[in-house]
Design an enzyme around this catalytic site. Structure first.
Site, PDB file in Angstrom:
ATOM      1  N   GLU A 286      45.755  45.763  39.032  1.00  0.00           N
ATOM      2  CA  GLU A 286      44.601  46.594  38.675  1.00  0.00           C
ATOM      3  C   GLU A 286      45.007  48.031  38.398  1.00  0.00           C
ATOM      4  O   GLU A 286      44.374  48.980  38.858  1.00  0.00           O
ATOM      5  CB  GLU A 286      43.538  46.519  39.766  1.00  0.00           C
ATOM      6  CG  GLU A 286      42.989  45.113  39.955  1.00  0.00           C
ATOM      7  CD  GLU A 286      41.793  45.021  40.894  1.00  0.00           C
ATOM      8  OE1 GLU A 286      41.702  45.828  41.830  1.00  0.00           O
ATOM      9  OE2 GLU A 286      40.957  44.136  40.666  1.00  0.00           O
ATOM     10  N   ARG A 330      43.187  34.143  34.447  1.00  0.00           N
ATOM     11  CA  ARG A 330      43.376  34.908  35.674  1.00  0.00           C
ATOM     12  C   ARG A 330      43.755  34.065  36.898  1.00  0.00           C
ATOM     13  O   ARG A 330      44.632  34.453  37.680  1.00  0.00           O
ATOM     14  CB  ARG A 330      42.085  35.691  35.961  1.00  0.00           C
ATOM     15  CG  ARG A 330      42.121  36.418  37.274  1.00  0.00           C
ATOM     16  CD  ARG A 330      41.033  37.439  37.372  1.00  0.00           C
ATOM     17  NE  ARG A 330      40.939  37.960  38.729  1.00  0.00           N
ATOM     18  CZ  ARG A 330      40.041  38.827  39.138  1.00  0.00           C
ATOM     19  NH1 ARG A 330      39.149  39.284  38.285  1.00  0.00           N
ATOM     20  NH2 ARG A 330      40.003  39.256  40.373  1.00  0.00           N
ATOM     21  N   LYS A 354      45.133  36.205  48.846  1.00  0.00           N
ATOM     22  CA  LYS A 354      43.688  36.055  49.062  1.00  0.00           C
ATOM     23  C   LYS A 354      43.334  34.573  49.175  1.00  0.00           C
ATOM     24  O   LYS A 354      43.984  33.731  48.551  1.00  0.00           O
ATOM     25  CB  LYS A 354      42.906  36.674  47.910  1.00  0.00           C
ATOM     26  CG  LYS A 354      42.928  38.200  47.916  1.00  0.00           C
ATOM     27  CD  LYS A 354      41.959  38.786  46.901  1.00  0.00           C
ATOM     28  CE  LYS A 354      42.040  40.308  46.943  1.00  0.00           C
ATOM     29  NZ  LYS A 354      41.099  40.964  46.020  1.00  0.00           N
ATOM     30  N   ASP A 359      39.037  35.955  43.530  1.00  0.00           N
ATOM     31  CA  ASP A 359      38.771  37.190  44.268  1.00  0.00           C
ATOM     32  C   ASP A 359      37.613  37.085  45.256  1.00  0.00           C
ATOM     33  O   ASP A 359      36.527  37.578  44.966  1.00  0.00           O
ATOM     34  CB  ASP A 359      38.480  38.318  43.261  1.00  0.00           C
ATOM     35  CG  ASP A 359      38.484  39.681  43.923  1.00  0.00           C
ATOM     36  OD1 ASP A 359      38.815  39.747  45.108  1.00  0.00           O
ATOM     37  OD2 ASP A 359      38.150  40.671  43.251  1.00  0.00           O
ATOM     38  N   GLU A 381      44.649  36.341  53.276  1.00  0.00           N
ATOM     39  CA  GLU A 381      43.828  37.559  53.337  1.00  0.00           C
ATOM     40  C   GLU A 381      42.383  37.138  53.114  1.00  0.00           C
ATOM     41  O   GLU A 381      42.052  36.559  52.080  1.00  0.00           O
ATOM     42  CB  GLU A 381      44.269  38.545  52.243  1.00  0.00           C
ATOM     43  CG  GLU A 381      43.361  39.781  52.143  1.00  0.00           C
ATOM     44  CD  GLU A 381      43.804  40.780  51.052  1.00  0.00           C
ATOM     45  OE1 GLU A 381      45.002  40.857  50.728  1.00  0.00           O
ATOM     46  OE2 GLU A 381      42.924  41.480  50.535  1.00  0.00           O
ATOM     47  N   GLU A 387      31.682  42.053  49.993  1.00  0.00           N
ATOM     48  CA  GLU A 387      31.639  42.572  48.629  1.00  0.00           C
ATOM     49  C   GLU A 387      30.885  41.626  47.696  1.00  0.00           C
ATOM     50  O   GLU A 387      30.152  42.068  46.819  1.00  0.00           O
ATOM     51  CB  GLU A 387      33.075  42.780  48.103  1.00  0.00           C
ATOM     52  CG  GLU A 387      33.116  43.192  46.645  1.00  0.00           C
ATOM     53  CD  GLU A 387      34.538  43.378  46.093  1.00  0.00           C
ATOM     54  OE1 GLU A 387      35.507  43.253  46.861  1.00  0.00           O
ATOM     55  OE2 GLU A 387      34.653  43.648  44.892  1.00  0.00           O
ATOM     56  N   TRP A 538      37.102  40.999  33.339  1.00  0.00           N
ATOM     57  CA  TRP A 538      36.155  41.609  34.277  1.00  0.00           C
ATOM     58  C   TRP A 538      34.718  41.297  33.851  1.00  0.00           C
ATOM     59  O   TRP A 538      33.780  41.892  34.357  1.00  0.00           O
ATOM     60  CB  TRP A 538      36.386  43.135  34.367  1.00  0.00           C
ATOM     61  CG  TRP A 538      37.608  43.486  35.168  1.00  0.00           C
ATOM     62  CD1 TRP A 538      38.398  42.623  35.869  1.00  0.00           C
ATOM     63  CD2 TRP A 538      38.180  44.790  35.358  1.00  0.00           C
ATOM     64  NE1 TRP A 538      39.440  43.305  36.483  1.00  0.00           N
ATOM     65  CE2 TRP A 538      39.331  44.639  36.187  1.00  0.00           C
ATOM     66  CE3 TRP A 538      37.855  46.079  34.915  1.00  0.00           C
ATOM     67  CZ2 TRP A 538      40.141  45.709  36.572  1.00  0.00           C
ATOM     68  CZ3 TRP A 538      38.649  47.148  35.306  1.00  0.00           C
ATOM     69  CH2 TRP A 538      39.787  46.965  36.126  1.00  0.00           C
TER      70      TRP A 538
END
Ligand code: BDP
Length: 699
Positions: A286, A330, A354, A359, A381, A387, A538
């Site tokens: 990022e 991705r 992750k 995500d 993680e 979020e 995104w």
């Protein structure tokens, strides 16, 4: 009479201050001055044992007039009541608790593999006292599943928290090192009570300033407060720190000057903080700098930092969260970037992965990297901060989500190679093992914004200690310690907690949908979002791929072939639309609107039913909570009630936005027995939220 009035006033004050503003978490406040009639015997005097004794002395836990022996394996009393062989097998941080005979009477003994083990043992005993009572003999042996159990704070140096929904950061950088907020101790105590033994203080999007001497002395002040609680400090570092802080012409990891810079920096840190844990690094992700900026690899970068930390036993947690808009989709990128370096990292590097390949979505399959890195320690993680699950407005108990990942079978070494086993060291015998949770903690009085979000901090700690605990057991413990033992309260509220994450999946992103959030803030729905010129990966449309034929991302062998990153039999299982678990259907398959589901419904109808179910589930939570009013203090009752109202409104917003938008492609009616939308799509498209400081992110 006078005395009595004073007592009442004091009690009233006590209740207001500690009452039920949420500040005490699952603990009882430490008493001031009073002790109970428990007699505590210890031959040791370390600050950590001292803390354990003061906890055991807390009259609020009502341990009664019993004797408790506490110490490590070298304590002479402990050596009298436990056998040599059982003490010799106690590793650091582990403990034994047993009902024993002491001077002809019954007593309870806590033996720690070290003083941290003894402290953890005391918290265990207190938990038992609250949740079960200490009526029957105790016999406990506990060994932590992971060696490093660490929170990741995404706290910025200006006091904001990236993706933080509980106010500004706990860390008052401007006041440190001279002024120490009393909350630092409370924070460390809460972590110790659930076995969390590390904290990364700053955001992974790291400001290089954290490594300046000015900040390191502030970090030292925090480390000194945390140390007796067994909580080590770690820092996120910016890969370009040598250039940014000291003006070196390069931050190339193969440059000798750069290597020397990191070695000197490590020396400086350890002179201040001898037990410093190590670095967490987000590199070439990022837009952040990393070794690839200099034509080097992740292994080059991580190993250089590892060499600097190695003389002090520090570790590098190197994140695998990397992706770039390019030819490859991705979800495949982390695997493609990291597997070539399996076995090429120093032994004090651990790769932080992750839970899912994208995500922290409400539901993702586990990241295929967990099944692929066989010669490199890897760690999960999780995101405790919500979020992507309604911030601190929605009640979503996350233990089932953490466990879904930990219990997933990667088939790395045949059946039974769960994510838990490939990461906790049991399958590969790794020397280091670790697990991280992105914290949901801020300076709000109740720490986490939503009173029930405290349960997620608690659950992360408990699972990091023992990933075999069930979500139900953890919820039950937390509720008993936070609210009450009354079974009439516990049974419906436990069920509500256990259903809550699935409810979020239902009203936000069922059947494997993901990332259809509004650009930037990740709170509300914007499946239509298409910002001209923005990175395609995104944009929600990149993820849902809705068109007239169907919905979902094709990751089969005829699509992106993402399935091939999974070990067999999973690759085949996911590849076949008939065997792919339906909760991942739209993750792996671009599925026809009329595709026949197991229920007999077509996919479109099934989708509608999931959204509808999510809304109904939240309404049910409201009823359950309202019915529990007389078990809960007014403050917390009203706070949770008002958050549930927000959640119920948001669930309807999500349902209407997604169904009305997807309907423009499916061209089919919402099944007539379901509630009708109450919004217009055009109005929903106009909603633009300003979510404030907590979304200081790059996207
Ligand atoms: C994403 C967040 C972003 C973080 C990033 C990360 O939106 O704010 O910086 O993850 O984990 O989920 O690095």
């Amino acid at each position: 009479m006078k005395k009595f009035t004073i007592l009442i006033c004091l009690l009233a004050l006590f209740t207001v201050a500690y009452g039920e503003d949420g500040s005490r978490l699952w603990l009882q406040p430490l008493p001031y001055g009073q002790t109970n009639s428990t007699s505590i015997i210890s031959g040791e005097k370390s600050p950590t044992i001292g803390l354990a004794i003061s906890e055991l002395n807390n009259p609020a836990y009502q341990l009664g007039s019993r004797t408790i022996l506490i110490g490590t394996t070298t304590d002479k009393n402990i050596r009298k009541v436990f056998s040599k062989s059982e003490l010799s097998t106690l590793s650091p941080e582990s403990y034994l608790i047993r009902t024993v005979q002491w001077n002809g009477k019954e007593a309870i003994a806590i033996a720690g593999g070290d003083d941290k083990g003894a402290l953890y043992g005391s918290y265990h005993l207190l938990r038992l006292a609250v949740t079960n009572g200490l009526g029957s003999p105790v016999s406990v042996r506990e060994v932590p599943a992971y060696k490093v159990r660490v929170l990741n704070h995404w706290d910025n140096l200006d006091g904001s928290v990236e993706r933080g929904y509980a106010g500004y950061s706990l860390w008052k950088w401007e006041d440190l090192p001279n002024t120490l907020s009393p909350r630092y101790k409370e924070y460390a105590r809460a972590n110790a009570s659930i076995g969390i033994n590390g904290t990364v203080l700053n955001n992974v999007n790291a400001d290089p300033l954290i490594l300046t001497h000015e900040y390191l002395i502030k970090v030292k002040a925090l480390a000194d407060v945390f140390r007796p609680y067994g909580l080590k400090v770690y820092l996120s570092v910016n890969f370009s720190s040598p250039t940014a802080i000291s003006g070196l012409p390069t931050s190339d990891p193969l440059d000798e000057g750069v290597q020397r810079w990191w070695k000197d920096k490590a020396k400086e840190i350890y002179a201040l903080i001898p037990d410093f844990g190590g670095f967490l690094v987000k590199a070439n992700s990022e837009g952040l700098p990393g070794p690839q900026d200099f034509g080097r690899t992740h292994a080059d970068g991580a190993n250089m930092l590892a060499d600097a930390l190695q003389p002090y036993n520090g570790i590098v947690m190197w994140r695998a969260f990397v992706y770039n808009p390019g030819n490859e989709e991705r979800a495949k990128q982390a695997y493609l970037e990291f597997t070539p370096f399996d076995g090429k990292f120093r032994s004090n590097v651990i790769i932080q992965i992750k839970n899912g390949p994208i995500d922290f979505q409400p539901r993702e399959p586990f990241s295929p990297l967990f099944g692929a890195m066989k010669q490199t320690p890897i760690m999960p993680e999780f995101q405790i901060t919500q979020e992507y699950l309604g911030f601190s407005n929605h009640l979503a108990y996350l233990a089932p989500m953490f466990k879904e990942c930990l219990d997933s079978d990667t088939y790395a070494q045949g059946e039974g190679s769960t994510v838990a086993k490939v990461t906790d060291g049991s399958l590969y015998g790794n020397k280091i093992s670790a697990i991280a949770g992105v914290a949901n903690i801020g300076e709000d009085t109740n720490w986490c914004g939503h009173d029930f979000a405290q349960a997620n901090w608690y659950a992360f700690g408990r699972l990091a200690w023992n990933h075999q605990l069930t979500s139900e057991v953890i919820a039950d413990e937390w509720l008993k310690m936070t609210f009450t033992n009354d079974p009439e309260f516990l049974s419906p509220i436990t069920k509500m907690m256990l259903d809550s994450r699935e409810a979020v999946v239902n009203y936000m992103m069922p059947l494997g949908l993901n990332h259809i959030f509004a650009f930037d803030h990740h709170y509300g729905p914007e499946p239509w979002c298409d910002v001209p010129g923005a990175r395609p990966d995104w944009m929600p449309t990149y993820y849902h791929r809705a068109d007239s034929t169907g919905l979902g991302f094709d990751r089969t062998t005829s699509g992106s072939n993402g399935v091939s990153q999974y070990n067999q039999p999973l690759a085949d299982l996911y590849n076949n639309i008939d065997t792919c678990p339906e909760e991942y259907l739209l993750w792996f398959h671009h599925t026809a609107w009329n595709h026949q589901m197991k229920s007999g419904n077509i996919m479109w109808d099934e989708l509608c039913r999931h959204y509808d179910k999510g809304v109904l589930q939240v309404r049910e939570f409201q009823k359950i909570w309202d019915r529990s009013e007389h078990f809960v203090d007014t403050d917390r009752f009203h706070r949770v009630q008002s958050k549930l109202r927000i959640q119920a409104r948001d669930a309807v917003w999500w349902r209407d936005a997604c169904l009305l938008y997807f309907q423009t492609f499916s061209k089919q009616p919402i099944p007539y027995d379901l509630e009708r939308p109450v919004h217009d799509l055009d109005d929903l498209k106009k909603i633009k939220l300003n979510m404030g400081h907590n979304n200081k992110a790059k996207k």
